[in-house]
Design a protein around this motif. Structure first.
Motif, PDB file in Angstrom:
ATOM      1  N   ARG A   5      -7.143 122.388  10.177  1.00 48.04           N
ATOM      2  CA  ARG A   5      -9.028 122.075   9.983  1.00 48.04           C
ATOM      3  C   ARG A   5      -9.739 121.207  11.790  1.00 48.04           C
ATOM      4  NH1 ARG A   5     -10.536 118.729   5.457  1.00 48.04           N
ATOM      5  NH2 ARG A   5     -12.796 118.941   6.861  1.00 48.04           N
ATOM      6  N   ALA A   6     -10.186 122.612  11.673  1.00 49.50           N
ATOM      7  CA  ALA A   6     -11.642 121.367  13.440  1.00 49.50           C
ATOM      8  C   ALA A   6     -12.810 121.171  13.430  1.00 49.50           C
ATOM      9  CB  ALA A   6     -11.070 122.224  14.420  1.00 49.50           C
ATOM     10  N   LEU A   7     -13.203 119.846  14.052  1.00 48.16           N
ATOM     11  CA  LEU A   7     -14.601 119.447  13.772  1.00 48.16           C
ATOM     12  C   LEU A   7     -14.701 119.703  15.925  1.00 48.16           C
ATOM     13  CD1 LEU A   7     -16.818 118.539  12.829  1.00 48.16           C
ATOM     14  CD2 LEU A   7     -15.564 115.898  13.258  1.00 48.16           C
ATOM     15  N   PHE A   8     -15.841 120.311  15.587  1.00 45.85           N
ATOM     16  CA  PHE A   8     -16.237 120.745  17.045  1.00 45.85           C
ATOM     17  C   PHE A   8     -17.869 119.204  16.599  1.00 45.85           C
ATOM     18  CE2 PHE A   8     -14.160 124.952  18.685  1.00 45.85           C
ATOM     19  CZ  PHE A   8     -13.417 124.473  18.558  1.00 45.85           C
ATOM     20  N   LEU A   9     -17.835 119.043  17.801  1.00 52.27           N
ATOM     21  CA  LEU A   9     -19.267 118.013  17.690  1.00 52.27           C
ATOM     22  C   LEU A   9     -20.213 118.308  19.165  1.00 52.27           C
ATOM     23  CD1 LEU A   9     -17.255 114.337  16.564  1.00 52.27           C
ATOM     24  CD2 LEU A   9     -19.098 116.334  15.641  1.00 52.27           C
ATOM     25  N   GLU A  10     -21.107 118.241  19.233  1.00 52.85           N
ATOM     26  CA  GLU A  10     -21.905 117.722  20.448  1.00 52.85           C
ATOM     27  C   GLU A  10     -22.440 119.885  21.101  1.00 52.85           C
ATOM     28  OE1 GLU A  10     -21.240 115.051  23.287  1.00 52.85           O
ATOM     29  OE2 GLU A  10     -19.577 114.515  21.667  1.00 52.85           O
TER      30      GLU A  10
END
Length: 401
Positions: A5-10
Motif C-alpha cells: 500500500r502507498a500513501l500519496f500526499l500533496e
C-alpha cells in the motif's frame, strides 16, 4: 508477497498512481500535507509514502511507521525527511533531482525580466485605474550581471540560458563546480554580491543554511540590485529583505518560498512582503508546471516500484545504490546491514548451512551501510530467513518473490 500500500500526499501527478497501480500497489491519494501525529496515524499498514515539501517526516514518524519501506520525495529537496534516521531504520528515500529544473529556470528568468521592467508596479497601477506609461527605472536584462548563488542543476542551467539572453553571469558555490559557457566563478559570496545586478539563490535545504541570507548579505549587495529566492524559504530573513526594499538598497524581489507555508491550496497566507512595491510573491510554484509534475511523478514512482519489486536502490539518497533487473532465481533476498567486515561471508555461510543455492549476488556500500542482494533458487526456508534477520549486523531484510 504481502499486498503493498502507498500513501500519496500533496496532490501528486496522477501518472505516479497509474505506475504503482499497474504494479499491483494500491495508492491512497490525499490533497494536503499532514502534521506529525496525522502522518503517524495515516501510515499504519502503509509501505510507501509519497510527498512534496510541506509534509515533514521526522525520526518519530519513521520509528512509528513500522511497515514503511520507502519514501518518495516528489521534489528536488529532501530536507523535509530525516535521511539519517531513515537509513538507520532501513527505509529508502528517493527524490527527483532533475525533473523540474527547466521549470524553475524559466520562472526565474521571467521574474528577472518582470522586475527589471518594473512590471509588478505597472500592473498594480493599471488595476487601480492609473495609466502608468513610463521608462523610468525600466531596463533590458541584456548586458546586466546575474549572480547565481548555488551552481547545481538549476543554477548551472540558469547560467547557460541567461548568457544566451545576453547577460553576464557570475556564480558562487562552496563546492568546486565547472563553469559553463562564459560564466565566471567568484572567489567569495561577498565578491559576487558587490558585482551582481541581480542575485538569484539556488542553494539546498540543509539545516546549516538556515538564515543564510540576512542583513549583512543584503547590505553587501549593489544598491538597487534585484533579489530572487526560488530555493528554500528558511534561508532568507524576510524582515531583513523587507528593510532592504524599503530603504532602496534592494530594487525589487521575487520570492517563491517562505519560512512557514500553508499546508494546502486555499489556506490563508501572510507575509511581511505583501503590498511591497516591485515585489513578486508566488506560492511555491517554481517547479509547478504540468510538464515538471508529470516528469517528477514518473521518475519517483518508477524508483518506488522498482525498489518494491526488484530491490533496486538506484539513485536513493540515503542507501547504497544498486541498479537491479528482474530476479534471476526463484527468490531475491535483499539484506541491508551495518557496513562491518565479514558480513557478506556471514550471509553466504547462512545460505550454505541451510542448503540454499545462490544464482547471483551483488553488493554495494555507502558510509555505515551495506546492501547485499542475492538471487537464489528454490529452497529458501523460514529458518534461513530467520537466521539472516537475526544476524547482529542486519538492519532490514526483505524477501522478494
Amino acid at each position: 508477497m504481502t499486498p503493498v500500500r502507498a500513501l500519496f500526499l500533496e496532490t501528486l501527478h496522477p501518472q505516479a498512481t497509474e505506475i504503482l497501480n499497474a504494479a499491483d500497489i494500491a495508492v491512497d491519494n490525499r490533497a494536503g500535507a499532514l502534521d506529525e501525529d496525522e502522518l503517524i496515524d495515516a501510515l499504519k499498514g502503509v509501505q510507501l509514502l509519497g510527498l512534496r515539501s510541506k509534509t515533514h517526516v521526522s525520526e518519530r514518524v519513521l520509528k512509528e511507521a513500522r511497515d514503511l519501506i520507502a519514501v518518495g520525495a516528489f521534489s528536488i529537496g529532501t530536507n523535509q525527511i530525516d535521511l539519517a534516521a531513515a537509513a538507520r531504520l532501513g527505509i529508502a528515500v528517493f527524490n527527483a533531482p532533475f525533473s523540474n529544473t527547466r521549470s524553475v529556470v524559466e520562472m526565474a528568468l521571467s521574474e528577472m525580466i518582470s522586475l527589471t521592467r518594473r512590471l509588478p508596479e505597472h500592473n498594480r497601477q493599471m488595476h487601480a485605474g492609473v495609466w502608468s506609461k513610463s521608462a523610468i527605472g525600466a531596463h533590458e536584462i541584456r548586458g546586466r550581471t546575474l549572480g547565481i548563488v548555488g551552481y547545481g542543476n538549476i543554477g548551472s542551467q540558469l547560467s547557460v540560458i541567461a548568457e544566451a539572453l545576453g547577460m553576464n553571469v557570475i556564480f558562487f558555490d562552496n563546492a568546486e563546480k565547472l563553469a559553463l559557457g562564459n560564466a565566471t566563478k567568484m572567489p567569495t559570496l561577498e565578491a559576487l554580491l558587490a558585482e551582481a545586478d541581480i542575485v538569484s539563490l539556488h542553494v539546498d535545504g540543509r539545516p546549516g543554511n538556515s538564515g543564510f541570507f540576512g542583513p549583512q548579505r543584503f547590505a553587501a549587495m549593489k544598491e538597487g540590485a534585484l533579489f530572487l529566492n526560488l530555493s528554500r524559504g528558511f534561508i532568507v530573513e524576510i524582515e531583513a529583505l523587507k528593510a532592504g526594499l524599503e530603504s532602496g538598497q534592494i530594487g525589487g524581489a521575487a520570492i517563491d518560498v517562505y519560512p512557514v507555508e500553508p499546508k494546502a491550496k486555499g489556506d490563508a497566507f501572510s507575509s511581511p512582503l505583501q503590498n511591497t512595491p516591485n515585489v513578486i510573491l508566488t506560492p511555491h510554484i517554481g517547479g509547478s508546471t504540468e510538464e515538471a509534475q508529470r516528469d517528477i511523478g514518473i521518475f519517483v514512482a518508477t524508483r518506488l516500484r522498482d525498489f518494491v519489486h526488484n530491490g533496486s536502490t538506484s539513485l536513493s539518497v540515503n542507501l547504497p545504490n544498486l541498479s537491479l533487473e528482474v530476479p534471476q532465481g526463484s527468490h531475491r533476498v535483499v539484506h541491508l546491514h551495518v557496513n562491518v567486515p565479514g558480513v557478506l561471508a556471514a550471509v553466504n555461510r547462512e545460505f550454505a548451512e541451510h542448503g540454499v543455492n545462490i544464482e547471483g549476488q551483488m553488493l554495494a556500500t555507502r558510509g555505515e551501510l551495506g546492501y547485499v542482494v542475492t538471487d537464489i533458487s528454490d529452497g529458501l526456508t523460514d529458518d534461513a530467513v530467520e537466521a539472516l534477520s537475526n544476524m547482529q549486523a542486519t538492519v532490514r531484510l526483505r524477501v522478494l518473490s
